[in-house]
Write a protein that holds these residues in place. Structure first.
Motif, PDB file in Angstrom:
ATOM      1  N   UNK A   1      49.335  37.377  44.205  1.00 58.96           N
ATOM      2  CA  UNK A   1      48.236  38.253  43.921  1.00 58.96           C
ATOM      3  C   UNK A   1      47.034  37.479  43.404  1.00 58.96           C
ATOM      4  N   UNK A   2      47.237  36.521  42.528  1.00 60.75           N
ATOM      5  CA  UNK A   2      46.099  35.843  41.906  1.00 60.75           C
ATOM      6  C   UNK A   2      45.365  34.931  42.875  1.00 60.75           C
ATOM      7  N   UNK A   3      46.035  34.339  43.836  1.00 58.68           N
ATOM      8  CA  UNK A   3      45.365  33.479  44.806  1.00 58.68           C
ATOM      9  C   UNK A   3      44.382  34.252  45.664  1.00 58.68           C
ATOM     10  N   UNK A   4      44.783  35.380  46.153  1.00 63.05           N
ATOM     11  CA  UNK A   4      43.893  36.208  46.975  1.00 63.05           C
ATOM     12  C   UNK A   4      42.813  36.859  46.132  1.00 63.05           C
ATOM     13  N   UNK A   6      41.064  35.647  43.628  1.00 62.74           N
ATOM     14  CA  UNK A   6      39.908  34.769  43.400  1.00 62.74           C
ATOM     15  C   UNK A   6      38.963  34.782  44.602  1.00 62.74           C
ATOM     16  N   UNK A   7      39.499  34.675  45.789  1.00 61.27           N
ATOM     17  CA  UNK A   7      38.661  34.699  46.989  1.00 61.27           C
ATOM     18  C   UNK A   7      38.019  36.073  47.170  1.00 61.27           C
ATOM     19  N   UNK A   8      38.758  37.107  46.864  1.00 63.17           N
ATOM     20  CA  UNK A   8      38.237  38.460  47.012  1.00 63.17           C
ATOM     21  C   UNK A   8      37.054  38.700  46.074  1.00 63.17           C
ATOM     22  N   UNK A   9      37.200  38.328  44.811  1.00 62.03           N
ATOM     23  CA  UNK A   9      36.104  38.498  43.860  1.00 62.03           C
ATOM     24  C   UNK A   9      34.905  37.629  44.219  1.00 62.03           C
ATOM     25  N   UNK A  10      35.147  36.426  44.688  1.00 60.75           N
ATOM     26  CA  UNK A  10      34.035  35.541  45.047  1.00 60.75           C
ATOM     27  C   UNK A  10      33.195  36.131  46.166  1.00 60.75           C
ATOM     28  N   UNK A  11      33.796  36.842  47.074  1.00 62.64           N
ATOM     29  CA  UNK A  11      33.056  37.443  48.181  1.00 62.64           C
ATOM     30  C   UNK A  11      32.332  38.731  47.787  1.00 62.64           C
ATOM     31  N   UNK A  12      32.681  39.326  46.668  1.00 66.64           N
ATOM     32  CA  UNK A  12      32.056  40.581  46.271  1.00 66.64           C
ATOM     33  C   UNK A  12      30.664  40.413  45.676  1.00 66.64           C
TER      34      UNK A  12
END
Length: 99
Positions: A1-4, A6-12
């Motif tokens: 969960x934590x790996x995805x 970080x990328x998800x928040x960075x794109x928001x």
């Protein structure tokens, strides 16, 4: 969960607000909600007469709210994620020289 995550928040968030958006969107609610979570869990089990049913229903409700929130977030595919570029009015920064 934590790996995805970080990328998800960075794109928001756009590059200019990425760190603040990530920190405020993840760390502040984590501190405010995760801190009292054990006390709330014990209270729910206690109110339920020792049965974890109320706690399980609460966790299910939170999981459903998370699912709705993720489904409502915008798709970020194709969004420009390049870093901030200096404005034309910004003075040039001096370059470091090697000695």
């Amino acid at each position: 969960m934590f790996g995805a995550q970080a990328a998800f928040y960075a794109e928001l968030f756009p590059a200019a607000y990425r760190f603040s958006g990530f920190a405020l969107g993840r760390e502040v609610p984590g501190a405010l909600l995760a801190g009292p979570a054990p006390v709330i869990a014990v209270g729910l089990v206690s109110v339920g007469g020792g049965s974890p049913v109320l706690l399980a229903l609460t966790m299910t409700g939170v999981a459903l709210a998370d699912l709705v929130a993720v489904a409502a977030l915008p798709e970020t595919r194709g969004r420009d994620l390049t870093p901030i570029t200096p404005r034309q009015s910004d003075p040039p920064r001096p370059r470091a020289t090697s000695a």
